[in-house]
Scaffold this motif. Structure first.
Motif, short mmCIF file in Angstrom:
data_model
loop_
_atom_site.label_atom_id
_atom_site.label_comp_id
_atom_site.label_asym_id
_atom_site.label_seq_id
_atom_site.Cartn_x
_atom_site.Cartn_y
_atom_site.Cartn_z
N GLY A 1 87.32 73.39 87.74
CA GLY A 1 87.67 73.56 86.04
C GLY A 1 86.19 74.72 86.25
O GLY A 1 85.82 75.61 85.15
N PHE A 2 86.18 75.67 87.35
CA PHE A 2 84.93 76.08 87.69
C PHE A 2 84.99 77.73 87.40
O PHE A 2 84.46 78.83 87.33
N VAL A 3 86.78 77.71 87.49
CA VAL A 3 87.24 79.21 86.93
C VAL A 3 87.64 79.09 85.54
O VAL A 3 87.61 80.67 84.72
N LYS A 4 87.22 77.94 84.88
CA LYS A 4 87.99 78.24 83.55
C LYS A 4 86.67 79.52 83.08
O LYS A 4 86.29 79.82 81.82
N LEU B 1 84.73 81.49 83.91
CA LEU B 1 84.51 83.10 84.64
C LEU B 1 85.65 83.80 83.68
O LEU B 1 85.60 84.33 83.91
N ALA B 2 87.23 83.21 83.46
CA ALA B 2 88.18 83.43 83.20
C ALA B 2 87.71 83.51 81.37
O ALA B 2 88.26 84.63 81.17
N GLN B 3 87.00 82.45 80.61
CA GLN B 3 86.52 83.24 79.42
C GLN B 3 85.05 84.34 79.08
O GLN B 3 85.00 85.12 78.50
N GLY C 1 86.32 92.23 77.65
CA GLY C 1 87.37 92.57 77.63
C GLY C 1 88.53 92.47 78.01
O GLY C 1 89.65 93.99 79.09
N HIS C 2 88.77 92.04 79.37
CA HIS C 2 89.29 92.21 80.46
C HIS C 2 90.48 90.87 80.46
O HIS C 2 89.75 89.65 80.75
N LEU D 1 92.94 85.81 88.32
CA LEU D 1 94.00 84.40 88.68
C LEU D 1 95.46 84.54 89.78
O LEU D 1 95.52 83.20 90.98
N HIS D 2 96.30 85.10 89.31
CA HIS D 2 97.09 85.27 90.17
C HIS D 2 97.06 85.43 91.30
O HIS D 2 97.40 84.90 92.77
#
Length: 346
Positions: free
Chosen positions: A14-17, A19-21, A27-28, A34-35
């Motif tokens: 859940g901590f990845v979400k 970071l992705a946002q 702008g990335h 992640l893949h």
């Protein structure tokens, strides 16, 4: 007694979400990164899925390199939500007050994150409370973002609960002020203290007493029961040796090693009883200490970029030379040879 393996720890996916946002906001596209770390949609949707601490730190470092924003952790924290802490976060979101939500989130931390270095704590007094994160020194570009995202995240999550922007009365960071030090100031109503004795933030009594408009007493009690049952399942240990290994991580540090008497005190056992019970399990304190140090040393060398002097400090050795002698005694090769062999395998 079979050798017990030691890991640095792990966090919920859940901590990845956030970071992705954060990467999206800057702008990335986060998907390729992640893949690369095996974090496909199916993995992120697995119930209870965890990411190892070293892998999480490498992911964060790669994200910072991608967006060229060393303050990415602070941005991540501002985007985080209680639900990303799983059952513990959902339970905290039903607490009657902001203070109870904070206490719940930190009390049930093992349900969404675990680190052999220690655990977060909620320290309350009549005037307010400290929310404290343990030391993960020495600090570098790989781990500082973890503290950044956590401290900013606590404030964002608790503020969203009561519907008001939240600032700490005091904010103390264990590391020295980084180049982006000014980015911390919005988190605190007073000057941020760097180079402090620990990582912690202070909330006033008035802030702790803010009511949660979404609180439902029956749901709150039900969720607490579920958390307690899950904690019991996760923290149940099978042997005294395992209990000692859980204790050794936080006690190892700073050029000193814990001794039998210190561990016996933590376990509230006489030293002679501790020796006898370990002998009944077919082991002894020195073997557990050496196995713990060896496992952690191999993990640090393989999965981090820490210098050997820093690893020696983390494992309680008086010097890098003492650590290197011990490592060669355990494995037959030097730490440098071990790191080179692991890079060749990778």
């Amino acid at each position: 007694m079979p050798r017990l393996r030691v890991r640095l720890g792990e966090v919920s996916v859940g901590f990845v979400k956030p970071l992705a946002q954060a990467l999206l906001d800057l702008g990335h596209d986060p998907a390729p990164l992640l893949h690369r770390y095996g974090l496909h949609a199916s993995r992120l949707a697995e119930a209870g899925a965890r990411l190892s601490i070293p892998r999480y730190m490498h992911l964060g470092h790669a994200a910072i390199a991608l967006c060229k924003q060393p303050a990415l952790g602070l941005h991540m924290g501002r985007l985080s939500h209680l639900a990303q802490a799983g059952l513990a976060g959902v339970t905290a979101a039903q607490a009657p007050t902001l203070g109870e939500a904070a206490r719940t989130l930190l009390r049930f931390e093992p349900l969404y994150a675990a680190n052999y270095r220690g655990h977060s704590s909620f320290l309350e007094d009549p005037q307010g409370a400290w929310l404290r994160f343990y030391s993960i020194s020495p600090y570098n570009a790989y781990n500082r973002f973890v503290v950044d995202s956590l401290m900013a995240g606590w404030l964002a999550q608790l503020g969203a609960l009561v519907g008001v922007p939240l600032q700490a009365e005091r904010l103390e960071m264990e590391f020295e002020a980084p180049d982006y030090a000014s980015h911390y100031q919005p988190l605190c109503s007073s000057s941020v203290q760097f180079g402090a004795s620990g990582n912690q933030l202070r909330l006033s009594r008035a802030t702790l007493d803010l009511p949660n408009p979404q609180h439902c007493p029956s749901t709150w009690q039900h969720l607490l029961q579920l958390c307690e049952a899950e904690m019991l399942q996760r923290t149940r240990v099978r042997s005294l040796g395992e209990r000692i290994i859980h204790l050794l991580g936080p006690l190892l540090n700073g050029g000193r090693e814990p001794d039998l008497e210190e561990v016996a005190l933590h376990l509230q056992l006489p030293t002679w009883t501790l020796r006898r019970k370990l002998a009944e399990e077919g082991t002894c304190f020195r073997s557990l200490l050496n196995d713990t140090r060896r496992d952690l040393a191999e993990t640090y060398i393989r999965d981090t970029e820490l210098a050997f002097g820093e690893i020696a400090y983390l494992l309680g050795f008086a010097s890098a030379e003492a650590f290197q002698r011990a490592f060669k005694r355990w494995t037959g090769i030097t730490p440098g040879e071990f790191r080179r062999s692991q890079r060749q395998v990778g």
